[in-house]
Design an enzyme around this catalytic site. Structure first.
Site, PDB file in Angstrom:
ATOM      1  N   PHE A  20      44.890  56.238 -47.565  1.00  0.00           N
ATOM      2  CA  PHE A  20      45.337  55.150 -48.433  1.00  0.00           C
ATOM      3  C   PHE A  20      44.614  55.148 -49.765  1.00  0.00           C
ATOM      4  O   PHE A  20      45.113  54.615 -50.745  1.00  0.00           O
ATOM      5  CB  PHE A  20      45.064  53.806 -47.755  1.00  0.00           C
ATOM      6  N   LYS A  38      39.130  47.671 -52.608  1.00  0.00           N
ATOM      7  CA  LYS A  38      39.984  48.735 -52.094  1.00  0.00           C
ATOM      8  C   LYS A  38      40.872  49.249 -53.216  1.00  0.00           C
ATOM      9  O   LYS A  38      41.503  48.461 -53.928  1.00  0.00           O
ATOM     10  CB  LYS A  38      40.837  48.209 -50.946  1.00  0.00           C
ATOM     11  N   ASP A 128      48.855  45.422 -33.926  1.00  0.00           N
ATOM     12  CA  ASP A 128      47.785  46.418 -33.781  1.00  0.00           C
ATOM     13  C   ASP A 128      46.499  45.732 -33.316  1.00  0.00           C
ATOM     14  O   ASP A 128      45.451  45.831 -33.952  1.00  0.00           O
ATOM     15  CB  ASP A 128      47.550  47.170 -35.091  1.00  0.00           C
TER      16      ASP A 128
END
Length: 468
Positions: A20, A38, A128
């Site tokens: 990513f 990020k 998840d």
């Protein structure tokens, strides 16, 4: 000259990387607050940072939901600035020699069910559920469980009409095979029941140390998933939960009895574990197993263990079941670097003398609310439009490491954004975060990492006078 994103967040050292993009430690130059930043390339093949930021905004305001500080475009990158959180449950699990006591599991279970319920109330499935996606907070929130990683989350009903998504079959497996529900393995569209079944496997993983379908060998990923599915289907819940309180069997029997569109009775599930907690004579004092390892004197007064704690030993000597993908070998110095940043923050924030709090603003006084949290109130609270969301380094790493994401994040492009940053670490694992796909597991930490853990936990404030 150091790079600043969002006008006030100065980037520091790199914390981790993945398909990513990369994650950096940052600091708010106006307040001195540490954050995680990020970065995702604008030209990523499967960009998802914008989607993830929207999920944070939709879920904001809930107990145990991280807060986003800022999202935007900076140069050639999408940027998301998130608060730091503490270690993940997987990291604490390794720290505790891969075994949690019944008391710790029950205290965690109550908060985890609340987190899943909150997401469902907001109209989303997590899809998840795994140890890496539950983190502990920092400072006054050091005993609060956070749910993170919304990269695979899916809207399951319209919030206005409450219309449920249709039943479908032949779906690819989404999530982590180890904790996936039986119906997910069978290709059935996921719904609320599947998140809860996955949570049940997570709780048994904590109690047992491993699950029966771990370590199965196969030539391909599909063959591996098929073997896990078969073993999971052929393992009765009575066998899975053997030698543990019958409430865990009842939990599985209930969630597996739910139909596709059924709304789960979350209160019933929490009551199962709360009644067990009271019957065992435990006190909800937020003394977890990792607290006792560092402060043994709290173990005798908290009735914390339903079984003797294993002797603390170097994590590298602890057998770790193989992951749903090929295991990565121990990484030595990288492991030291992986632990150091989080525990530096953990020490500073938890050693401030401010004390810690969990869901309650005050200690519970009755057996009925001994494990209750503010989640129910938060579920009824309308969303604020402010973009005040937060997560941990792990949240940003874990939420985006999907098998379908394969962005080319080159060092040359990164150097134009952060010319002076140390880019020596190329590992795909970050602090307290799996950076492989959702079906990967982390190697146990090294002795050096354990030493860092012990040193940093020394300043953790756990006195009763600090709990409110």
């Amino acid at each position: 000259m150091d790079r600043v994103v969002g006008g006030k967040f100065k980037l520091g050292r790199k914390l981790g990387s993945g398909s990513f993009g990369e994650i950096f430690l940052g600091v708010n130059v106006q307040t001195g607050e540490e954050v995680a930043v990020k970065l995702e390339p604008l030209r990523a093949r499967h960009p998802q940072l914008h989607y993830e930021s929207k999920l944070y905004m939709l879920l904001q305001g809930g107990t145990g939901i991280p807060h986003l500080k800022w999202f935007g475009v900076e140069g050639e990158f999408n940027c998301m600035v998130i608060d730091l959180l503490g270690p993940s449950m997987e990291e604490f699990f390794n720290y505790c020699s891969r075994s949690f006591s019944l008391k710790t599991v029950l205290m965690l279970a109550d908060q985890m069910i609340n987190r899943v319920e909150y997401m469902h109330v907001k109209g989303f499935l997590h899809r998840d559920i795994k140890p890496d996606n539950f983190l502990m907070g920092l400072g006054r929130k050091a005993n609060q469980v956070y749910i993170i990683d919304y990269g695979l989350a899916k809207k399951y009903r319209d919030l206005q009409t409450h219309k449920h998504i249709p039943y479908r079959e032949n779906k690819n497996l989404t999530g982590t095979a180890r904790y996936a529900s039986v119906n997910t393995h069978l290709g059935i569209e996921q719904s609320r029941r599947d998140d809860l079944e996955s949570l049940g496997y997570l709780l048994m993983y904590f109690l047992r140390g491993s699950l029966p379908w771990q370590g199965l060998r196969a030539g391909t990923k599909k063959q591996k998933y098929d073997k896990i599915s078969e073993k999971k289907r052929l393992t009765p819940v009575e066998v899975l939960c053997k030698n543990f309180p019958p409430e865990f069997t009842s939990y599985f029997l209930y969630v597996r009895s739910l139909r596709f569109e059924d709304k789960p009775d979350y209160s019933y599930l929490k009551r199962l574990f709360r009644d067990l907690f009271i019957r065992e004579g435990y006190q909800f004092d937020y003394v977890f197993d990792w607290t006792i390892l560092r402060y043994p004197q709290f173990g005798s007064s908290s009735s914390s263990n339903s079984k003797p704690r294993p002797t603390l030993r170097p994590a590298m000597n602890i057998p770790v079941p193989s992951a749903d993908k090929a295991e990565k070998p121990p990484i030595g110095q990288d492991s030291r670097e992986r632990f150091s940043g989080v525990f530096e923050a953990y020490t500073r924030r938890n050693g401030s003398g401010t004390g810690v709090q969990a869901d309650q603003s005050s200690r519970p006084r009755t057996s009925e609310n001994v494990l209750a949290s503010k989640d129910t109130q938060n579920q009824e609270r309308p969303n604020s439009l402010s973009r005040n969301l937060s997560s941990s380094r792990k949240a940003i790493a874990g939420s985006s490491v999907r098998a379908t994401s394969s962005a080319d994040f080159t060092e040359n492009r990164l150097s134009r954004l952060i010319p002076n940053n140390d880019r020596s670490s190329t590992t795909l694992r970050t602090q307290f975060a799996p950076s492989s796909s959702s079906v990967a597991t982390k190697a146990a930490p090294t002795r050096a990492a354990r030493d860092i853990t012990l040193q940093s936990l020394e300043l953790l404030s756990i006195g009763n006078s600090k709990r409110k």
